[in-house]
Structures are given as structure tokens and as C-alpha cells.
Design an enzyme around this catalytic site. Structure first.
Site, PDB file in Angstrom:
ATOM      1  N   HIS A   1      -1.702  -0.767   6.466  1.00  0.00           N
ATOM      2  CA  HIS A   1      -2.095  -0.228   5.147  1.00  0.00           C
ATOM      3  C   HIS A   1      -3.260  -1.026   4.533  1.00  0.00           C
ATOM      4  CE1 HIS A   1      -2.122   1.285   1.097  1.00  0.00           C
ATOM      5  NE2 HIS A   1      -1.692   0.130   0.623  1.00  0.00           N
TER       6      HIS A   1
ATOM      7  N   HIS B   1      -4.700  -7.103  -1.109  1.00  0.00           N
ATOM      8  CA  HIS B   1      -4.366  -6.511  -2.418  1.00  0.00           C
ATOM      9  C   HIS B   1      -2.869  -6.458  -2.719  1.00  0.00           C
ATOM     10  CE1 HIS B   1      -3.822  -2.677  -0.157  1.00  0.00           C
ATOM     11  NE2 HIS B   1      -3.063  -2.311  -1.168  1.00  0.00           N
TER      12      HIS B   1
ATOM     13  N   GLU C   1       1.921  -9.365  -4.893  1.00  0.00           N
ATOM     14  CA  GLU C   1       3.013  -8.524  -5.398  1.00  0.00           C
ATOM     15  C   GLU C   1       4.211  -8.519  -4.444  1.00  0.00           C
ATOM     16  OE1 GLU C   1       4.097  -3.937  -6.441  1.00  0.00           O
ATOM     17  OE2 GLU C   1       2.129  -4.365  -5.600  1.00  0.00           O
ATOM     18  N   ASP C   2       3.934  -8.471  -3.132  1.00  0.00           N
ATOM     19  CA  ASP C   2       5.011  -8.239  -2.154  1.00  0.00           C
ATOM     20  C   ASP C   2       5.495  -9.468  -1.385  1.00  0.00           C
ATOM     21  OD1 ASP C   2       4.821  -5.623  -2.833  1.00  0.00           O
ATOM     22  OD2 ASP C   2       3.771  -4.963  -1.038  1.00  0.00           O
TER      23      ASP C   2
ATOM     24  N   ASP D   1      -7.016   2.372  -2.234  1.00  0.00           N
ATOM     25  CA  ASP D   1      -5.575   2.199  -2.004  1.00  0.00           C
ATOM     26  C   ASP D   1      -4.862   3.547  -2.164  1.00  0.00           C
ATOM     27  OD1 ASP D   1      -3.063   0.939  -1.747  1.00  0.00           O
ATOM     28  OD2 ASP D   1      -2.891   0.694  -3.916  1.00  0.00           O
TER      29      ASP D   1
END
Length: 739
Positions: free
Chosen positions: A61, A86, A90-91, A153
Site C-alpha cells: 500500500h 505515511h 499511526e499504525d 492515498d
């Protein structure tokens, strides 16, 4: 469980990485490649244990997003690195501090912007999507590249959405059509905008999408032949003039064909301009305009142009920076065809938008259309009092608006959205000029403040230091910039008046032996039927609430029982008798069931699209009216599914024998003797259809009719429409909606 060949996956990841470097729009130096490699390694390591819903390694991705950023948007190494990372903050366990240490503050800032967008508070009282969008735009204050990476995205997510649940697909696709496609359009990313729109249609109306795709394939050969015919005719003349050029056919997007079919009520075959021709020529900057008009002259020597459809975006580029000459000509076989004329530079700007603009920008002081737009956007964002959904609506209205070009008294050119008024023009020059506007002159003549401007108008603003906006001004303007500024000034005045009103109210209540407290304020708001304490103080400040009314409040406050009783009466909803009957009638019917559990819930059918059994529908939880049921292709569906996805419920019909439904049909055709008679006969012959109202008229050989019928379900309605279409002279039968 699917077996994963890890060795093959590693090779595929390496291939994708090489492809990323190969397709980059900008030339990458060795140090650029090192930076990208480092970002790639960080992303691979951070996401190593993650997989997407489809089962593939998550790293595909970020690489996919980086490829779009590198080739389709055309950004450089900093953005490519940020795109690769990106999702890491966050992950995964990687922090922004880590990224700043490993790379530089600029990359960390871009990743932070992208992370901010992802981490939106889930406040159920507002639209998460609208607020999300607003927060996303706030990052423009840092760097426009954040938005460009976010669009990439979104495009990659849309391209890889097949393994998601249906409701998720619809939510993401609706949001894409509602926000991201217009945003890509406004940033000049026309290729990406087209892809987003087509993919949006694929998931919101899959049957329609498949149907159009199939028909495009069927007609491809014929179109290629048509384009070749025109190209051969023009090629000879262009070669004689030594113009270095190429011609390519550009099919109209699936989404725009669908939009045309819906807006004009026509079939696929009746959409004439399903493709356009693009002539791209080589030129230096000096000769660009001259050559464009030379090509125009050659084209119109061979094919007759439609003067009303000439668009000159070279003399006056669009505010997104788009430049081209659009000519619509009568081509072979009596068909209109659009020909777009662009230089290679113009073509690059049209395809890559902001990035190419940046590359070709001349002189540091020259403000591009994009910079002007970003400044306007920042100003709109600073008005934080606007409700998020209103903000998105305003923003979209200005995004989609076609442009007009008007002149200042000194002859400078200004671009405004179509429909803008003379007062909008005043605010477009400067907010302070806007709020002090006393009058406006257009082409030397005094006009009203709400006078709609046309391209070519010369506008002069007359100001006065004592002038102030009034509430009516909000009806005089269409641009969000003007609306926001007027609201801010009005709010400021309201606040000042309210502060004076609060002091005055405190004094007046003291005389009535009442101390102003929060509970007293709430009682007063309820007593006067107002919404907020600000409304109350403002009304006292302007003298709208009189002393006697306050005495009445004091008197009723002394009797708690009466107060309680009054509040009960005041708050009980007024229900009309016919509404009660309607609710009683529908209460026990099990026509629709909701959610995965097929729950039987109370609902109302929405009046904007009047669904009937058999239509594909969804439920929408309203604030005051419970569940409202809309058709899947309702005019408001995209906005509801995008802005309020968390209030959408799956719905389906399970029984259609216990109630009847209304549908309105519009019928057009050639007026002939006996057509009316035949029509009423066909409708009344069908035992399961009742005519509720009918209006028919014929004028100058054209027949127009509108019939409202009551039917039990969609199948009966479809059969009726088919029968009406068979009547000699009838051209079209379409179902219309009241709103």
C-alpha cells in the site's frame, strides 16, 4: 488458510521498489535515491507484521501511494519518502521524533500532517467525514503536499477495495465522490480526478458502471476509426505548416457519461460527445499562443466550429492553472466532436497539476492561481465557527463553480465563480473593502449589491467608513469567502450587543428579586422559546424583550407547579391528526427490515425520492424524525453516505403486499390524435395500478404529460413503463422525484 510464498513476495516488493524509482517524474540524484531507500527500509520494517484485508503484505500500500505521488502527481524525493512512511506513526511503534532524527524536520512535518488527518476524534454529534476533511485542509497551512499525498492515498485505497465489506466500500466511495474528486479537480489533477470518479461510481452504482464499461468496449473500434479519419485530414495541413504535434483520442470518463445520461435523461447511445481529440504541440514559451490559434485556424478550415462552444483557457487560464483551447466542431457523419489544443507544457500542467505548475512557475513574485486559491482557503478555514457540514457544502459549491472573468476599474482581471454578485467582487478584492461597500457600479452603471456578474464586466466598488454588513447581505453573496467574512462581522456585533444585554438583564432581574444564574438563564431561554443564551442576551440588548415579559417570567417562576406544567405543554411535540393516522398505519407493517439482524423498526419514506418496494434502498437515522428511507440513487445519497456514514443503516424489503406506493412518471412524445386516449387506456387496463393525478398537454406537435400512479411494488411500475413506451408516438417515459 491461504499459503503465502514469502520468497516470491520479497521479490515482488523489490520489483515494486525499482518500478517506483524508474517512473519518477522528477530526475532523482544519488542522494535522492538514498533518501527514498532509507524511507523504504523504515516502512518495510515497521509494517513487516501487517497484512491488508486481501491478505497481501501491507507494504504494497505505501509503495502504491508513493508510485502515484512520484509519477501521476509528479512530486519529488521528500514527498516520495513521506508517502512511503505515511502510515508508520499511526499504525506502528515508530514516532515522529524517530522520523525527524532519521531524516529531517520537513519529512517529519509531512508525516505528521498525514497522521493528523488519520487521527480524528469520533464525535458523533457532527459529521466525522466533514470534520475530517476540514482538519485535513487545515494542514494546508503547513504544506500543500500533505493534501496531494492524501489524495494519492485515497486513489490507491479506491483501486484496492475489492476485499472490503459492501457498506465500507459505499462509505469510502461516497466520500471520494463528495470530497476527494472535486479537490483533485481543484488542484488541477484531472487524471486522478477522473480515476476517483470512475472508481466512486464502480462502488456506488456497480450495475450502471458495468453496463457503461461494456458499451464503451463495444463501440471502441468504431471510435478509433472515427479519430483516425479526423487525424488523417488534419495531419496533412499541420505538416505543411511545420507544426510538431501529436493527436490522441481521449474517451469521456465513465462517470461523466453517467452524469450526462442522468442529467439529460438520455441513453448511452444518445450521449454524443463520448470522446474528445487532443492535439499536443511542441513550442517555446514565446510562440505558444500564436501556434494554438494557428492550429485553431487549420482545424476550422476543415470542420465547421460551433462558435458558442469555443473555450479560450489560454488567454485567461483557469484558477487551477489549466490552459488550453477547446473547439467543438462538426466532424464526419454529422457528429459534434471536441478538440482540445495544448502545448506540451500546458499538457503537463493539466496532467500533473500543482507539481508541474511549480516546475514552470516564472519569477518568485508571480502568484499562481493555486497560491491565490490556497490563500482564500486559509482565510475560510480561519472562520472556525462555521459548522463542518456547511463548510464542506460551501467549499464544494466554490470548487465546482464554473469561472467568470471580470475587470477592476484599472483593467486588472479577476476570476470569480459563475453566479458571483457585485458584492462578492468587493470581498474578492479585500475583506475590508467588502464590509465597507455602500454601492457598486457595473460598466459605469449603478447596480444592486446582488447584481449577478457576467464575464467581461468592469466593476467599481463605492465604500463608506460608516457602512456595516446586515443579515440580508448573506443572501446577496455566493462565494464562501464573502459569506464567512459577513458572518464573522455579524457574530462580532451580536456578541458585543449580547454582552451589553447580559449586564442589562442582570440589573432588571435584580429589581424582580431574581439572581442571574445558569439555571435561571436556561429557564428564560425555555420561557421565551429560544435556542441559546446568546439569543436571550442579544434580544435583551436590542430591546426585543420588554420589562413586562420579564415580570411575567418572575410571576410564573414563583409557582413551581405551574412552571412544570407549562414546560410540559411547551415541550410536547405538536402532532397533526393525519400524521398520527399515518404512523398507526405503518407501525405494524414489516415491509422493510434493517441492519444485519433484519430488525423490524419504525421508519418513514423520504419525500425527496419516494422509494417503493423493489427499489434498492438504505436507512438514514435523522436527529428528529427517526429512520428515513432513501433510494440508493437518490439525489442526496452521495452527500448522506459521505458526511454521515455512521448514521447509514442497511435496509431491504421483505414484504410488499400490505401497502401501496406513489410514483410520478413524466411522458414526452409527438402529439397525435388519440394519444391521450391510448395512454389513459393503457394505465387503467392494468388492474394493479390506480391513477392518482394526471396532467397532459400538447403544444406545437410536442406532447408532455405527468401521471402520478399508486402501485404495490417496483415490478408493477416497470411493467407499466414498458407498456407506455410501446404506445405509438411516445418518445420517453421517466420516473421523476418531487424534490
Amino acid at each position: 488458510m491461504i499459503e503465502i510464498d514469502l520468497e516470491a513476495e520479497k521479490k515482488a516488493i523489490a520489483r515494486e521498489y525499482k518500478e517506483l524509482l524508474r517512473i519518477s517524474y522528477q530526475t532523482l540524484t544519488d542522494s535522492d535515491k538514498k533518501l527514498i531507500r532509507k524511507a523504504f527500509n523504515v516502512a518495510v520494517d515497521a509494517h513487516k507484521d501487517q497484512r491488508r484485508k486481501s491478505g497481501e503484505a501491507y507494504i504494497f500500500h505505501p509503495i502504491g501511494v508513493a508510485k502515484i505521488v512520484a509519477s501521476e502527481i509528479g512530486l519529488g524525493p521528500t514527498s516520495i519518502a513521506a508517502a512511503l512512511m505515511h502510515d508508520v506513526v499511526e499504525d506502528t511503534d515508530v514516532t515522529l521524533e524517530d522520523i525527524e532524527k532519521m531524516f529531517n524536520p520537513k519529512i517529519a512535518q509531512l508525516v505528521e500532517g498525514l497522521t493528523k488527518i488519520a487521527q480524528v476524534k469520533k464525535d458523533m454529534n457532527i459529521s466525522m467525514q466533514a470534520e475530517n476533511f476540514r482538519k485535513m485542509l487545515l494542514t494546508l497551512n503547513d504544506d500543500v503536499r500533505v493534501i496531494l499525498i492524501k489524495i494519492a492515498d485515497r486513489l490507491h485505497n479506491m483501486q484496492t477495495m475489492d476485499s472490503m465489506a459492501d457498506d465500507k466500500q459505499i462509505k469510502i466511495a461516497s466520500e471520494t465522490l463528495y470530497i476527494y474528486a472535486p479537490l483533485a479537480h481543484r488542484l488541477g489533477l484531472y487524471n486522478i480526478k477522473t480515476k476517483l470518479e470512475d472508481l466512486g461510481l464502480k462502488y456506488t452504482e456497480p450495475e450502471v458502471y458495468k453496463d457503461i464499461v461494456g458499451k464503451i468496449k463495444e463501440t471502441k473500434e468504431e471510435q478509433d476509426e472515427y479519430i483516425k479519419t479526423i487525424s488523417n485530414v488534419l495531419k496533412k495541413s499541420m505538416d505543411e505548416e511545420n507544426i510538431d504535434f501529436s493527436i490522441k483520442g481521449r474517451p469521456k470518463s465513465i462517470y461523466s457519461i453517467r452524469r450526462k445520461m442522468a442529467s439529460q435523461n438520455v441513453s448511452f447511445d444518445e450521449v454524443y460527445d463520448k470522446f474528445a481529440l487532443r492535439i499536443i504541440y511542441k513550442s517555446n514559451l514565446h510562440d505558444e499562443k500564436f501556434l494554438a490559434w494557428k492550429i485553431y485556424s487549420i482545424v476550422t478550415d476543415h470542420y465547421r466550429p460551433s462558435p458558442s462552444r469555443l473555450r479560450d483557457w489560454i488567454s485567461s487560464p483557469k484558477s487551477s492553472g489549466y490552459e488550453a483551447l477547446h473547439i467543438t466542431v462538426m466532424g464526419p457523419k454529422g457528429r459534434w466532436v471536441e478538440i482540445q489544443v495544448r502545448s506540451e507544457r500546458m499538457d503537463e500542467i493539466a496532467e500533473k497539476g500543482y507539481a508541474a505548475h511549480y516546475k514552470y512557475k516564472q519569477g518568485a513574485n508571480e502568484e499562481s492561481g493555486l497560491d491565490v486559491w490556497l490563500n482564500l482557503l486559509k482565510e475560510a478555514l480561519e472562520s472556525s465557527e462555521t459548522n463542518a457540514v456547511d463548510f464542506v457544502e460551501d467549499f464544494k459549491m466554490n470548487l465546482y463553480a464554473k469561472e467568470i472573468f471580470v475587470f477592476t476599474p484599472k483593467g486588472e482581471i479577476k476570476s470569480l465563480p459563475k453566479g458571483a454578485t457585485s458584492l462578492d467582487f468587493a470581498f474578492s478584492i479585500h475583506s475590508e473593502i467588502g464590509v465597507k461597500t455602500r454601492g457598486t457600479r457595473v460598466n459605469g452603471k449603478l447596480v444592486q449589491l446582488n447584481h449577478e456578474l457576467k464575464s467581461g464586466d468592469q466593476v467599481e466598488i463605492i465604500t463608506s467608513p460608516h457602512q456595516k454588513p446586515t443579515v440580508n447581505w448573506l443572501d446577496y453573496v455566493t462565494t464562501s469567502r464573502a459569506k464567512n467574512k459577513i458572518k464573522n462581522v455579524l457574530n462580532e456585533d451580536t456578541k458585543n450587543t449580547a454582552e451589553e444585554g447580559k449586564e442589562l438583564l442582570t440589573r432588571k432581574l435584580k429589581q424582580l428579586k431574581i439572581t442571574l444564574s445558569e439555571s435561571v438563564v436556561n429557564e428564560l431561554v425555555s420561557f421565551f422559546g429560544l435556542k441559546t443564551s446568546l439569543d436571550l442576551f442579544y434580544r435583551v440588548g436590542i430591546g426585543a424583550i420588554e420589562n413586562q415579559q420579564l415580570k411575567d417570567f418572575a410571576a410564573q417562576k414563583s409557582n413551581a407547579f405551574i412552571n412544570f406544567f407549562k414546560n410540559k405543554i411547551k415541550r410536547s411535540p405538536s402532532v397533526k391528526p393525519d400524521e398520527i393516522n399515518k404512523q398507526e398505519l405503518t407501525k405494524n407493517l414489516d415491509l422493510l427490515v434493517f441492519g444485519k439482524e433484519n430488525d423490524k423498526l419504525d421508519y418513514k419514506l423520504s419525500s425527496c425520492c419516494n422509494p417503493i418496494p423493489g427499489d434498492i434502498v438504505f436507512g438514514f437515522i435523522t436527529i428528529n424524525e427517526g429512520i428515513k428511507v432513501h433510494k440508493k440513487d437518490c439525489p442526496n445519497a452521495i452527500a448522506l453516505q459521505s458526511n454521515y456514514a455512521y448514521r447509514i443503516m442497511q435496509a431491504k424489503w421483505i414484504d410488499s403486499t400490505q401497502q401501496e406506493f406513489k410514483a410520478t412518471l413524466k411522458i414526452t412524445g409527438m402529439d397525435s390524435l388519440g394519444l391521450t386516449n391510448e395512454l389513459t387506456k393503457v394505465i387503467s387496463n392494468n388492474m394493479l395500478v390506480n391513477i392518482q393525478s394526471i396532467s397532459l398537454n400538447g403544444e406545437a406537435g410536442i406532447f408532455n404529460g405527468q401521471v402520478t400512479v399508486v402501485v404495490q411494488n417496483n415490478a408493477i411500475l416497470k411493467k407499466l413503463i414498458d407498456n407506455i413506451k410501446k404506445i405509438d408516438g411516445v418518445d420517453k417515459v421517466t420516473r421523476i422525484y418531487t424534490n
